[in-house]
Write an enzyme that holds these catalytic residues in place. Structure first.
Site, PDB file in Angstrom:
ATOM      1  N   HIS A  98       0.953  -1.138   0.028  1.00  0.00           N
ATOM      2  CA  HIS A  98       0.267   0.139   0.165  1.00  0.00           C
ATOM      3  C   HIS A  98       0.865   1.457  -0.134  1.00  0.00           C
ATOM      4  O   HIS A  98       0.585   2.124  -1.007  1.00  0.00           O
ATOM      5  CB  HIS A  98      -0.726  -0.137   1.299  1.00  0.00           C
ATOM      6  CG  HIS A  98      -1.797   1.114   1.455  1.00  0.00           C
ATOM      7  ND1 HIS A  98      -1.622   2.225   1.789  1.00  0.00           N
ATOM      8  CD2 HIS A  98      -3.276   1.125   1.025  1.00  0.00           C
ATOM      9  CE1 HIS A  98      -2.755   3.032   1.709  1.00  0.00           C
ATOM     10  NE2 HIS A  98      -3.755   2.205   1.327  1.00  0.00           N
ATOM     11  N   PHE A 123       6.339  20.020  -1.997  1.00  0.00           N
ATOM     12  CA  PHE A 123       6.125  18.609  -1.592  1.00  0.00           C
ATOM     13  C   PHE A 123       6.213  18.517  -0.170  1.00  0.00           C
ATOM     14  O   PHE A 123       7.244  18.206   0.319  1.00  0.00           O
ATOM     15  CB  PHE A 123       7.115  17.699  -2.272  1.00  0.00           C
ATOM     16  CG  PHE A 123       7.104  16.157  -2.232  1.00  0.00           C
ATOM     17  CD1 PHE A 123       6.017  15.481  -2.625  1.00  0.00           C
ATOM     18  CD2 PHE A 123       7.885  15.361  -1.574  1.00  0.00           C
ATOM     19  CE1 PHE A 123       5.658  14.189  -2.382  1.00  0.00           C
ATOM     20  CE2 PHE A 123       7.575  13.800  -1.145  1.00  0.00           C
ATOM     21  CZ  PHE A 123       6.630  13.460  -1.786  1.00  0.00           C
TER      22      PHE A 123
HETATM   23  C1  DLZ Z   1      -5.262   3.490   3.915  1.00  0.00           C
HETATM   24  C2  DLZ Z   1      -4.209   4.552   4.463  1.00  0.00           C
HETATM   25  C3  DLZ Z   1      -2.864   3.659   5.196  1.00  0.00           C
HETATM   26  C4  DLZ Z   1      -2.925   2.232   5.324  1.00  0.00           C
HETATM   27  N1  DLZ Z   1      -1.860   4.327   5.465  1.00  0.00           N
HETATM   28  C5  DLZ Z   1      -1.885   5.672   5.556  1.00  0.00           C
HETATM   29  C6  DLZ Z   1      -0.922   6.530   5.924  1.00  0.00           C
HETATM   30  O1  DLZ Z   1       0.244   6.045   6.596  1.00  0.00           O
HETATM   31  N2  DLZ Z   1      -0.948   7.882   5.730  1.00  0.00           N
HETATM   32  C7  DLZ Z   1      -1.878   8.527   4.937  1.00  0.00           C
HETATM   33  O2  DLZ Z   1      -1.896   9.617   5.017  1.00  0.00           O
HETATM   34  N3  DLZ Z   1      -3.051   7.912   4.716  1.00  0.00           N
HETATM   35  C8  DLZ Z   1      -2.973   6.627   4.845  1.00  0.00           C
HETATM   36  N4  DLZ Z   1      -4.106   5.766   4.241  1.00  0.00           N
HETATM   37  C9  DLZ Z   1      -5.367   6.497   3.832  1.00  0.00           C
HETATM   38  C10 DLZ Z   1      -5.340   6.868   2.297  1.00  0.00           C
HETATM   39  O3  DLZ Z   1      -4.297   7.817   1.972  1.00  0.00           O
HETATM   40  C11 DLZ Z   1      -6.724   7.172   1.784  1.00  0.00           C
HETATM   41  O4  DLZ Z   1      -7.246   8.146   2.790  1.00  0.00           O
HETATM   42  C12 DLZ Z   1      -7.743   6.160   1.903  1.00  0.00           C
HETATM   43  O5  DLZ Z   1      -7.126   4.942   1.095  1.00  0.00           O
HETATM   44  C13 DLZ Z   1      -9.057   6.595   1.161  1.00  0.00           C
HETATM   45  O6  DLZ Z   1      -8.666   6.937  -0.216  1.00  0.00           O
END
Ligand code: DLZ
Length: 161
Positions: A98, A123
């Site tokens: 992911h 960024f």
């Molecule tokens: C799903 C997810 C995961 C596992 N980890 C993070 C992260 O470490 N930092 C972050 O900003 N967002 C994470 N997300 C959420 C995804 O960025 C996103 O919000 C969801 O997949 C919905 O589109």
């Protein structure tokens, strides 16, 4: 491990005529809050008026590119264009792919937005292997990269205005 800032700045930039957007993700809340504060504090230190700093949030880093585009267009329509935007997110590696997919997609799209929107899009995304690495880069034990992002926004918006 040394964690450096922007390096030597070529001159002092005056942000007093600028309007800057900060769009932040809500994942990894404590780290995000510290980065947003670091960016906000640096913007005001460089003269950006608090009323000209627009802070909005979106759920996670994946939403940063689309949210940045929407924020930019919203303020264009309001007749108050943003001179630069700082999308802020913290991605921390888990046990699946992911992290790799989101880091790659988000960083490329943020780069592209600079050209599509024709304004500096900084960024402001930490891509870290551990929570501790992220904390060290967010002023929670080490240097706050949010301050560098604020300084980069003012320099880029001023230099190429
Ligand atoms: C799903 C997810 C995961 C596992 N980890 C993070 C992260 O470490 N930092 C972050 O900003 N967002 C994470 N997300 C959420 C995804 O960025 C996103 O919000 C969801 O997949 C919905 O589109």
């Amino acid at each position: 491990m040394a964690i450096h800032g922007l390096g030597e700045v070529d001159q002092q930039y005056d942000g007093s005529e600028l309007r800057i957007g900060i769009l932040h993700a809500r994942w990894n809340k404590e780290i995000i809050e510290s980065l947003v504060k670091g960016a906000h504090d640096k913007l005001t230190e460089l003269g950006v008026k608090p009323e000209n700093i627009i802070v909005e949030s979106i759920p996670g880093s994946f939403e940063l590119p689309f949210g940045t585009k929407q924020l930019s267009e919203k303020y264009e329509k309001l007749g108050k264009p943003l001179d630069a935007i700082i999308p802020i997110g913290v991605l921390i590696k888990g046990s699946t792919m992911h992290f790799e997919y989101i880091c790659d997609a988000v960083s490329k799209q943020i780069m592209t937005l600079n050209f599509d929107l024709n304004k500096p899009i900084i960024f402001g995304v930490l891509t870290c292997l551990t929570d501790e690495q992220a904390r060290q880069r967010a002023g929670l034990g080490g240097h706050n990269h949010g301050a560098d992002w604020g300084a980069a926004a003012v320099e880029m918006a001023t230099k190429f205005r």
